[in-house]
Every structure is written in C-alpha cells, then in structure tokens.
Design an enzyme around this catalytic site. Structure first.
Site, PDB file in Angstrom:
ATOM      1  N   TYR A   1     -36.214 -73.886 -61.539  1.00  8.26           N
ATOM      2  CA  TYR A   1     -36.993 -74.622 -60.529  1.00  8.26           C
ATOM      3  C   TYR A   1     -36.381 -74.441 -59.150  1.00  8.26           C
ATOM      4  O   TYR A   1     -36.412 -75.338 -58.334  1.00  8.26           O
ATOM      5  CB  TYR A   1     -37.073 -76.105 -60.922  1.00  8.26           C
ATOM      6  CG  TYR A   1     -37.892 -76.306 -62.191  1.00  8.26           C
ATOM      7  CD1 TYR A   1     -39.276 -76.478 -62.117  1.00  8.26           C
ATOM      8  CD2 TYR A   1     -37.305 -76.270 -63.444  1.00  8.26           C
ATOM      9  CE1 TYR A   1     -40.036 -76.631 -63.273  1.00  8.26           C
ATOM     10  CE2 TYR A   1     -38.057 -76.420 -64.600  1.00  8.26           C
ATOM     11  CZ  TYR A   1     -39.424 -76.596 -64.501  1.00  8.26           C
ATOM     12  OH  TYR A   1     -40.191 -76.738 -65.644  1.00  8.26           O
TER      13      TYR A   1
ATOM     14  N   GLU B   1     -39.834 -71.504 -68.174  1.00  9.61           N
ATOM     15  CA  GLU B   1     -40.438 -72.540 -67.327  1.00  9.61           C
ATOM     16  C   GLU B   1     -40.177 -72.183 -65.875  1.00  9.61           C
ATOM     17  O   GLU B   1     -39.062 -71.793 -65.508  1.00  9.61           O
ATOM     18  CB  GLU B   1     -39.814 -73.925 -67.561  1.00  9.61           C
ATOM     19  CG  GLU B   1     -40.235 -74.594 -68.832  1.00  9.61           C
ATOM     20  CD  GLU B   1     -39.671 -76.015 -68.987  1.00  9.61           C
ATOM     21  OE1 GLU B   1     -39.352 -76.669 -67.963  1.00  9.61           O
ATOM     22  OE2 GLU B   1     -39.533 -76.441 -70.142  1.00  9.61           O
TER      23      GLU B   1
HETATM   24  C1  GCB Z   1     -37.823 -79.041 -67.445  1.00  9.45           C
HETATM   25  C2  GCB Z   1     -38.183 -79.582 -68.792  1.00  9.45           C
HETATM   26  C3  GCB Z   1     -39.595 -80.120 -68.846  1.00  9.45           C
HETATM   27  C4  GCB Z   1     -39.917 -80.881 -67.583  1.00  9.45           C
HETATM   28  C5  GCB Z   1     -39.788 -79.937 -66.404  1.00  9.45           C
HETATM   29  C6  GCB Z   1     -40.074 -80.629 -65.056  1.00  9.45           C
HETATM   30  O1  GCB Z   1     -36.909 -78.285 -67.286  1.00  9.45           O
HETATM   31  O2  GCB Z   1     -37.981 -78.651 -69.828  1.00  9.45           O
HETATM   32  O3  GCB Z   1     -39.731 -80.936 -69.975  1.00  9.45           O
HETATM   33  O4  GCB Z   1     -41.194 -81.443 -67.618  1.00  9.45           O
HETATM   34  O5  GCB Z   1     -38.482 -79.437 -66.358  1.00  9.45           O
HETATM   35  O6  GCB Z   1     -41.210 -80.619 -64.623  1.00  9.45           O
HETATM   36  O7  GCB Z   1     -39.141 -81.179 -64.487  1.00  9.45           O
END
Ligand code: GCB
Length: 626
Positions: A477, A513
C-alpha cells in the site's frame, strides 16, 4: 467432504427458509436447556442461509458477537436406520456450533466457513416433525481461526490504528458476521455409501481416482469417466475395495485440457456395489485435466507461464452479509469476466462451495485461503503454539479435503499477513518452525499444488513465513498508508523491494493486494486521495511495475468490491478499496482495468477468460450517442 448431491441413491432436503432465532447475550441458553423444548416465545424469524447481523439489525444483533440459537422443524418419511443413514450437513456455521435433534445433543463443530456433517440416523422421529436446534457461537479467541483479540496483548499503536478502537473488536479488516451463513441440508444415503472422492487428471491423460466408502464388507466399485457432453470415455471395474477405499489408475487418450480460455470439465461417476453386486450408491464429481508447476520465478499452468489478473475478494453483499445467494455469486463472476480478470483469492477464508464450482465452470484460477488472517503468536516457545497449530492444521485439512478436486484451485494460502501487528513473537524461531510445520502439512495433504505465503512490508524479504513456501504474495500500500499520493516514490520502492525479495528467495512473486479507498463520484485533476482518478493512477503504477518483472506472476487488486468493516475511524462504514461499489456498480478504475488487462501481452490466450464481448470499452453498456 462430498458436496450434497441428489441422485437415485441419495436424497437431499434443503432446510433453507425462515427459522426461529434467539440471541443469547447472557450466555445462559445452554444452562437453561433451550434445546430441550421449542425456543422461548421471544424468538424472532431469521432467513437461513444468512448472517444474523444485517437482516436483524434493529433487533440489536448488528454488532452482536456471541451465541445465537437457531431452530427449525422437518419431517422425513419412515426410514430403517439399518438400511439408510441420514446426515445433517451444515455448509458453514460462523464460528462454532453445537447441534441438538429433538432435544438430544448430536454433534458439534468448531471453525467457520467450512462444512461439516453429523449422522443423525439414530435420533430421527418418523410420523412427527423433528426439532433441530443449533447454537452458533461467533466468538473468536487466540486459538481459533480467524483469531480474536488477545485481551492480554499490549495495544498496537501502528499508523492510525489501535485495535482497541474497533467495534466489534477484531484483528482483521472485515465484518465479523455470525450465524448459519451457508445452506443446511439433510442427506439420506444407503447404509453402504461413498464418503470421499479424490480425483487427479494430468495432461497426458493419466487419471487417478480414489473413493472411500462406509458400510458392510464386500463392496466393489465401478468408475466411469464422461466427457462434457456426457459421452462415456472409459469405464472400469468392478474392483474390490481394500481397507474401505477403491483406487483406480488409468489412462485416457489425449484429454482436452482445462484452462481459463477453455474450462473443459469431465465427470467421474463412481458406483458402489454391495456384496451381491447391486448398485447401492453413486456419486458424480466434475474435474479437469491440467498441470501446475512452479519453476524458478514462474508458475506454469499446462506448461505455460501464468500471469494472474484479478482481485482479492470478500463474500460481502448488502443484507446478506456473508450469506450464500446464487444470483449475487454469479454476478461477481460475470463482472470479473467483463473486467478481464482471470483469477481471484478467497481472501480471507474459504468461500462457499458453489463459488469454487463456478470457478471450475467459468475458467477462473483461485488462490484458496484458510482464515489465518493477521495471524499472531502469543509466545516465542514453540510448545505454547501447539493449540493454534492444531487448529491451523485441522482447518487446512478440512479445506483441502473439500476443495482438492477443483481444477480452478491453483494454490493454497496458509495465512494472510501473519506479521501485521509486528508482535514481538512473529519473527521468532518458534514462528519459523510453525510455518515449516504448516507448509509440510499442506504438502502431505496435496503434493500437487504450491503453497503461497502472503506478507506485508513490515519484515520484507526477511519474513520467516517466506522461507519454506513455494510462491510469495506481497500486499503493498505504498502511496496509500505510507507516502500518500507519492506515486513516483512508491514506484521506486515497489520496484526495489520486489527485486530484493526475488534475489533472496528465487520464487515467483504475486502482488496479492494493492489498492486505495475510493469514493465513487469524487474526482480531481491532481493526485488526490479517495478520488476515482487516484485509484486508477495508483493501479496503473502498480500494474506497470508488476508487468516489467519476469518473476512476477500477477497482480490482484484489493478489492473487487467495497465491503463492510467493523466500525473504526479509518473506515467510513466500508473498506472502499473496491473497484466496484458494494452493490457492484463500476468505479472508473474498473474501465481502466478492463482496457489494461485486455491489452496485457503477458496474459496468453489460454490464460484469459472468454469475454462476452471484447468490443469497445463501454459500448456494450452505454447506448451510442445519437
Ligand atoms: C491488508 C489486509 C486486508 C485489508 C487491507 C486494507 O493488508 O490483508 O485485509 O482490508 O490491507 O485495506 O487495509
């Protein structure tokens, strides 16, 4: 565990409908014997399957975490238990259940999201309705999966998130739904019946089928393989069983292989014969011929490198919560196909069995995950982790036995972000040993599929969970939780980090992700968090980096659709990282992904799903301007 099936030897009753329901916040239902008589008069109605939270929100159960009592009645025609066995099959009870039939305790199960069955033959009444009472408990602890909150752990004060400020309290970022979320069936079979089936088909036509059965000695079995038009390809048997199981190893000539562009399915029909040679049970299972290998930095499906396009998902739809509803399930597949996805991950728990069956039929590749989400260790002594390890192994076993015949399943995900909370024990020697044990267990249960470890950047390439896995999944992220709006800085960091991880481990990497919260209808011409344009630019940057790395086996956007979370100041009701809204309208990024994934040269035709139309981007949904 076999999926419920109706045929000439098996009868199936779906107990779906409106049941009685009573929440038990004081936890006194069991001591007051609520199972011994019909539930008290203040019981309300509840739809099964379905989580209790949203359907009964105004009755005080929206955020209820605890025990809820379910009750229904059903009648069956008179059966002789020496000739017939009757099973209650519960698709999933989140997160544990105790079951009574006509006031007598008949069984229990712990662990949500996975099916279990109970032989209820002995206690069945005929001529009068049977009363079924199920007490479902949605509470979690440090020894369940998913884990609950450890009341003794020091609070985590990471960036903007203290888990004590989450309501209902959870260790994870999705709503803690409770109840009978999946179908409940009564299955009647003969006293001699098939219990389990394992099927493996490889590219050269080698076919291995194993069937387990219960009942008196002297059974034999016949196997027939049918093609997709139900024409017989081969028929073998009868073979005699040895130790309650039959095995067939055979060869069929040039099978049509299963892949996303041509998800061709065969059927294996196993017929059980009693000692006089009369058919007493049969079961039909679909399967595919395909081969999966991990070599260096590549995942090979049928010998060709895979590049995954798609999503981390959730089972989350308004009103239903996690409840099963076939039209909603099919709708998600249609949208994934439209957007050009070839795969998804069952983040962060096993999905409904119908989802896997649809994935087989529609040609989607699935990373199948156990609910070991934000796994945390309470000690650095391996011995202290034994109860959690036992739960983890049991859950993996139930998942693998349930899903092993699906050609769509390409990897087992044993945990998601085990190091999320930076808890002191997450990188200990005990944690390292824990993961070795977990992966070894998976490989014993299924030697044909790789294990993926999915991690956050906290420990990056040194994370202990990465050492013994086959594929590395990274959840990233950058430019959202860290360095917001700084896409160029994030690009450099992602690029460098992926190279470092590959240099250290030499295993394929999937970006499992990446995503940003996005409010539909918010727009900006400059990088501005929460706007639709920012989501698109963020996903474009991550996709570009992923595409340039030969060892990168794909990218899954977080998330397919917005989903409900527990209440906390980081979320406005929903996690809004969906490319679709919670009610499945597309945000701008959906159109970007559709064109990007369509043009992606790294997705070979075999690994691309067939689309309804590859015509202009939005021509098929918007009428042309006059
Ligand atoms: C992550 C998790 C996920 C969360 C996501 C977020 O790393 O695996 O369950 O929803 O981040 O949106 O923060």
């Amino acid at each position: 565990m076999l999926f419920p099936q109706q045929n000439e030897h098996r009868s199936l009753a779906d107990l779906g409908g409106f049941w009685h329901f009573l929440p038990d916040p004081q936890d006194h239902g069991e001591t007051r014997s609520w199972f011994a008589a019909p539930l008290p008069d203040d019981a309300m109605l509840i739809a099964v399957p379905g989580a209790w939270n949203e359907q009964l929100a105004e009755r005080g159960v929206m955020n209820f975490v605890g025990r809820g009592w379910y009750e229904t009645t059903f009648s069956l025609s008179r059966l002789d238990p020496r000739e017939k066995r009757t099973f209650l099959r519960i698709g999933a009870a989140n997160h544990s259940a105790k079951v009574w039939l006509n006031g007598t305790r008949v069984g229990e199960h712990s662990g949500g999201y996975l099916p279990f069955d109970i032989d209820i033959s002995e206690g069945l009444l005929s001529g009068v309705p049977n009363r079924l009472t199920i007490c479902v408990d949605s509470r979690l602890s440090m020894e369940t999966l998913p884990q609950g909150i450890d009341p003794d752990a020091p609070p985590y004060n990471g960036p903007g998130f203290d888990r004590r400020h989450v309501y209902p309290p959870t260790r994870f970022d999705f709503f803690p739904y409770g109840g009978l979320i999946r179908p409940v069936h009564i299955i009647t079979v003969g006293s001699m019946h098939i219990r389990a089936l394992t099927i493996r088909g490889t590219l050269n036509g080698a076919t291995h089928v194993e069937a387990e059965w219960s009942g008196e000695d002297g059974a034999s079995g016949i196997l027939e393989i049918l093609d997709a038009r139900r024409r017989s390809v081969i028929k073998v048997g009868p073979v005699l069983s040895s130790e309650g199981r039959f095995t067939w190893s055979l060869q069929i000539p040039s099978p049509r292989r299963w892949c996303p562009a041509d998800p061709y399915l065969y059927e294996a029909v196993v017929t059980l014969l009693d000692s006089s040679g009369n058919p007493c049970d049969s079961y039909t299972e679909q399967f595919g011929y395909r081969e999966l290998r991990v070599e260096g930095g590549k995942i090979l499906l049928n010998g060709k490198p895979l590049y995954l396009t798609g999503f981390g998902k959730h089972e989350d739809v308004p009103i239903l919560g996690q409840g099963q509803f076939r039209p909603a399930c099919l709708r998600d597949f249609e949208l994934m196909r439209w957007v050009g996805a070839n795969s998804f991950r069952t983040s962060h728990y096993p999905y409904d069995e119908e989802v896997l069956r649809l994935a087989d039929r529609m040609g989607f590749l699935v990373i199948d995950e156990v609910p070991a989400v934000s796994l945390g260790f309470t000690s650095d002594r391996f011995e202290d982790l034994a109860p959690l390890l036992a739960t983890h192994k049991r859950t993996l076993k139930e998942l693998i036995l349930r899903d092993r015949n699906h050609p769509s399943v390409i990897a087992w995900s044993a945990a998601n972000e085990p190091n999320l909370w930076s808890e002191p024990h997450s990188q200990s020697e005990a944690a390292r040993r824990y993961f070795r044990e977990v992966y070894k267990h998976v490989r014993i249960l299924d030697a044909d599929r790789p294990v993926i470890a999915i991690v956050t950047p906290t420990f990056s390439e040194s994370d202990v969970s990465l050492e013994a896995c086959d594929i590395i999944g990274i959840n990233r992220y950058f430019a959202w939780y860290t360095d917001p709006t700084e896409l160029e800085k994030a690009r450099r960091r992602l690029d460098r980090e992926m190279d470092e991880i590959f240099a250290k481990h030499g295993k394929p990497i999937i970006i499992t992700e990446c995503g940003v919260d996005t409010v539909e209808g918010y727009h900006a011409t400059v990088p501005q968090m929460f706007t639709e344009e920012y989501q698109t630019e963020f996903l474009r940057m991550y996709s570009d980096v992923a595409e340039t790395k030969p060892f990168c086996a794909g990218l899954h956007v977080w998330n397919f659709a917005d989903f409900l979370t527990p209440q906390n100041f980081r979320r406005v009701v929903l996690n809004r990282k969906g490319v679709f809204t919670r009610s499945r309208e597309p945000k701008s990024a959906a159109f970007f992904l559709r064109s990007y994934w369509c043009a992606l040269t790294r997705v070979d035709n075999d690994h691309r799903p067939k689309r309804h139309s590859d015509a202009a981007l939005i021509a098929d949904i918007k009428p042309a301007r006059q």
